[in-house]
Design an enzyme around this catalytic site. Structure first.
Site, PDB file in Angstrom:
ATOM      1  N   ASP A   8       0.832  -1.214   0.000  1.00  0.00           N
ATOM      2  CA  ASP A   8       0.000   0.000   0.000  1.00  0.00           C
ATOM      3  C   ASP A   8       0.868   1.266   0.000  1.00  0.00           C
ATOM      4  OD1 ASP A   8      -1.482  -2.258   0.930  1.00  0.00           O
ATOM      5  OD2 ASP A   8      -2.974  -0.968   1.871  1.00  0.00           O
ATOM      6  N   ASN A  67     -10.341  -1.596   0.870  1.00  0.00           N
ATOM      7  CA  ASN A  67     -11.497  -0.962   1.499  1.00  0.00           C
ATOM      8  C   ASN A  67     -11.521   0.563   1.337  1.00  0.00           C
ATOM      9  OD1 ASN A  67      -9.174  -1.318   3.274  1.00  0.00           O
ATOM     10  ND2 ASN A  67     -10.394  -0.353   4.864  1.00  0.00           N
ATOM     11  N   HIS A  68     -10.376   1.173   1.032  1.00  0.00           N
ATOM     12  CA  HIS A  68     -10.352   2.634   0.867  1.00  0.00           C
ATOM     13  C   HIS A  68     -10.635   3.082  -0.572  1.00  0.00           C
ATOM     14  CE1 HIS A  68      -9.285   3.856   4.888  1.00  0.00           C
ATOM     15  NE2 HIS A  68      -8.385   2.909   4.943  1.00  0.00           N
TER      16      HIS A  68
HETATM   17 FE   LIG Z   1      -4.084   0.307   3.035  1.00  0.00          FE
HETATM   18 FE   LIG Z   2      -7.058  -1.293   3.611  1.00  0.00          FE
END
Ligand SMILES: [Fe+2]
Ligand SMILES: [Fe+2]
Ligand SMILES: [Fe+2]
Ligand SMILES: [Fe+2]
Ligand SMILES: [Fe+2]
Ligand SMILES: [Fe+2]
Ligand SMILES: [Fe+2]
Ligand SMILES: [Fe+2]
Lengths: 259, 259, 259, 259
Positions: A8, A67-68
């Site tokens: 990420d 999820n973002h």
């Molecule tokens: Fe993340």
């Molecule tokens: Fe996440």
């Protein structure tokens, strides 16, 4: 075939360390494909077309998420302009965007699938069954899964569930690299979490002050990306055998740079 | 002073790999103190006097625990016979057992504190404030914290919160070793999770069939410790400077054995 | 057509108050159909063939359930002998049991659907979409939904989502009767929670000592059905117009009996 | 002494129905004290000085709150100007604001305490023990608790825990009025949830479209207060005996108005 999966990317610090590192890593490993999780690349929350294009121009071939993915309001409307961005495949079927993508790398087809876990996360369709459904369509390709999930138990169970079908399962979401990268009994390369790109001295990429205050007081505080200090680059390299689709070698990367 | 912190011991497989490995590790590192998380040592859930004595006889000096501490009914009544077992310190104050222990290692006093996180876990007192309260009493000793928690953000925030006060913060509970062991800016050695001792090809120590079925169907299935196959030994070694109480060197351990 | 929906029956106390009350209620309202939530009818956790037969013999025509459906190990194997028991329809499709049932009441067909919410509950398929799927098959019948869920927001959203399609949506699971029974704008009778049958002076049917100790100490304590003291009978009566399938009148029932 | 406790006021619709109703209710019941939960009074999320003054001018004597207390950034700085606003008492002790307030109503002192539950909510100090701590100081007054919590089990356990000490325990937070108002064995008036003031045809006060879309797709949508349509006024009236501090009579209120 040499592939890199990058954890990420957290805001500006994450994009900075990615753009600084990726050329060297590409050269060092002779990369054919770079996959990047971009769910936190825009200000720590979400991604949009501008950031997508920046990541692509720096060397990200496929961008996965989590999820973002919907944190920026503009994202849903810009999906048509972000061909190589995938969102978790287990959102319901009429949700915009694609949950997997198949590319040709030379003569070999590679599919990248993005899935969301459910333990300690928001309700969504079953990632195990969604994998089965997609796998029926792409089983003649090299299958790489970004399993974006919180709980180590769900990630491990998923790894064993697809062991021998997926070539690689890389976990994301916790922003902390795990030390358990290994080949499972049926041949799948598995790692609970690949980690992140962002500020090293941070709370999963964010300035530490707001989370500490929140934990101490129970009062919400706005979280900001930490852009100062040392930077960390987390990734997983692997080489796929183009005949067997199995991983021949792999190496996790945890590099620290001065900011 | 040389100390080893060993991750959650999962049932019989975990005790087996601990007893097989610990003498060699002790010899290799010249250990003065062995701390072990034992919350899953009795059949995967909890600990009791019998297992405590077994772990102690094999070389565990201090045994920490976590959310599974009360899984065996007999545990609460046996606490008086388990002097070197600590339970999370942030249980309310009239709960039986001790949340920290101070030992003399040569001329140096060492305090081991056990705390539970709260994110994605059951309600309990604030671990940040409980640390402050205990620290006031033990600040002249070497302070080592087993922070037993799920969320990487809470673990990181805690690490920074106690940075420069605790000598070491070792995370436990996820049963997966992380690759982020490092010295924080003020000198505390921090690691998000040290991992576990147990079966390698397992879902965090448990046979994979029950968790996979559960994730696929939503129907609860009884979880059993995986006792077959390869074994993994996860720990963190560190040497404490007896003058500064700072960590001089450290090394995470991830050893795999044939079962 | 006169129908009664009875809230979660909690163990022996719940079965006692059901068997004591149901004949009188049947007579008073001229009932054609009695639907009962039985997920806690066996010792407070789950249901099995023995209890099913008892409830049926006392007057329960259809028995719905919820998240506790699998608490007794024998249940899954006894499903063939419990024709009028339904389990939540949004378990994955190869899970044993049926999620809805259609019966003929005179010349009118009535379908009872059981669904589980997802907020603050375990992962499962989407109840909103599962309703759509079932509704396509049963839309020519009177549709009654037992929506077994925790969060009032999810229950309300579901009610509006099916408003005008289902004749009735009755919430269950919290064991506390709400005071919001009403006809939604498109004609569906909705109630957030119908309540329970069991001991009045209890913590949702259980003896209060164990939950209080648990909340005070964080230590798990075994929960036992409260079988002493006053009993409460919670239900929702409604009359369905056999031409329009709309509810013509309704009345919630909250009766207290000496134990 | 006649007291009214009014449920969570949801945005403009909630303030409208409160201001329309309160004078009549005051007159009808001869009220000496009006307590209002205001955590959602400012745009559905939080409260600030402007809204506080509006509520006070319309007739709210004491304003309680809950988990949404900090939603508006300005609130913490305005606390000094909101003398009769209390925030949950089980925030840690150095958090700004007061968790309870004692007023003189004629010759009788009345204490209103606000507490947050912990099940399915964010981590915070134990509300059971915090009650004990406050009770030691105010036990010679009439004690009224706003227990702001999600789970019916936690609310019931709390009610029994303080039974005979508090005169009244009123639950809030779910925005749905329950039908279980009653006197517990030791004399405390208890009600799981008093409900809300706001739009009737809404998802707990919010326009139904955003929550339905969210449940269907998993994509977050902005929640807006529903300001159209019928309005609901939810409250609990009770009369306190000024000698025994016990409730002499009580009546829950569920009034619907055209918008
Ligand atoms: Fe993340
Ligand atoms: Fe996440
Ligand atoms: Fe553990
Ligand atoms: Fe644990
Ligand atoms: Fe139930
Ligand atoms: Fe339930
Ligand atoms: Fe509220
Ligand atoms: Fe609330």
């Amino acid at each position: 075939m040499n592939i890199l999966f990058v954890g990420d990317i957290i805001g500006r610090a994450g994009r900075k360390v990615f753009s600084r590192s990726i050329d060297d890593v590409k050269y060092e490993y002779g990369l054919d494909l770079v996959i990047v999780n971009g769910e936190n690349s825009a200000g720590g929350f979400g991604i949009n077309e501008k950031i997508y294009k920046e990541l692509r121009s720096k060397g990200a071939d496929v961008i996965t998420s989590g999820n973002h993915i919907w944190d920026k309001k503009e994202t849903a409307n810009q999906l048509d302009n972000m061909e190589y961005l995938i969102r978790p495949a287990n959102y319901p079927e009429d949700v915009p965007g694609n949950g997997y993508i198949t590319l040709s790398i030379g003569v070999t087809e590679v599919t990248v699938i993005n899935l969301l876990g459910r333990v300690f996360m928001n309700p969504i369709d079953c990632p195990f069954r969604k994998f089965d459904e997609i796998y029926r369509k792409v089983k003649d390709t090299v299958v790489i899964v970004d399993f974006h999930a919180e709980a180590t138990s769900e990630k491990a169970a998923f790894g064993f569930y697809v062991d021998g079908r997926a070539s690689v399962v890389v976990g994301t979401h916790t922003h902390v690299q795990t030390n358990d990268d290994r080949i499972l009994p049926e041949g799948t390369l598995f790692m609970t979490d690949v980690g992140m790109c962002g500020s090293l001295d941070s709370v999963i990429g964010m300035n530490k002050d707001a989370p500490i205050k929140r934990f101490l007081t129970g009062i919400p505080h706005k979280f900001d990306v930490e852009n100062k200090g040392k930077l960390v680059f987390n990734a997983l390299f692997f080489e796929i055998d183009e005949n067997t689709y199995k991983v021949k070698r792999y190496k996790k990367i945890f590099k620290v740079f001065e900011g």
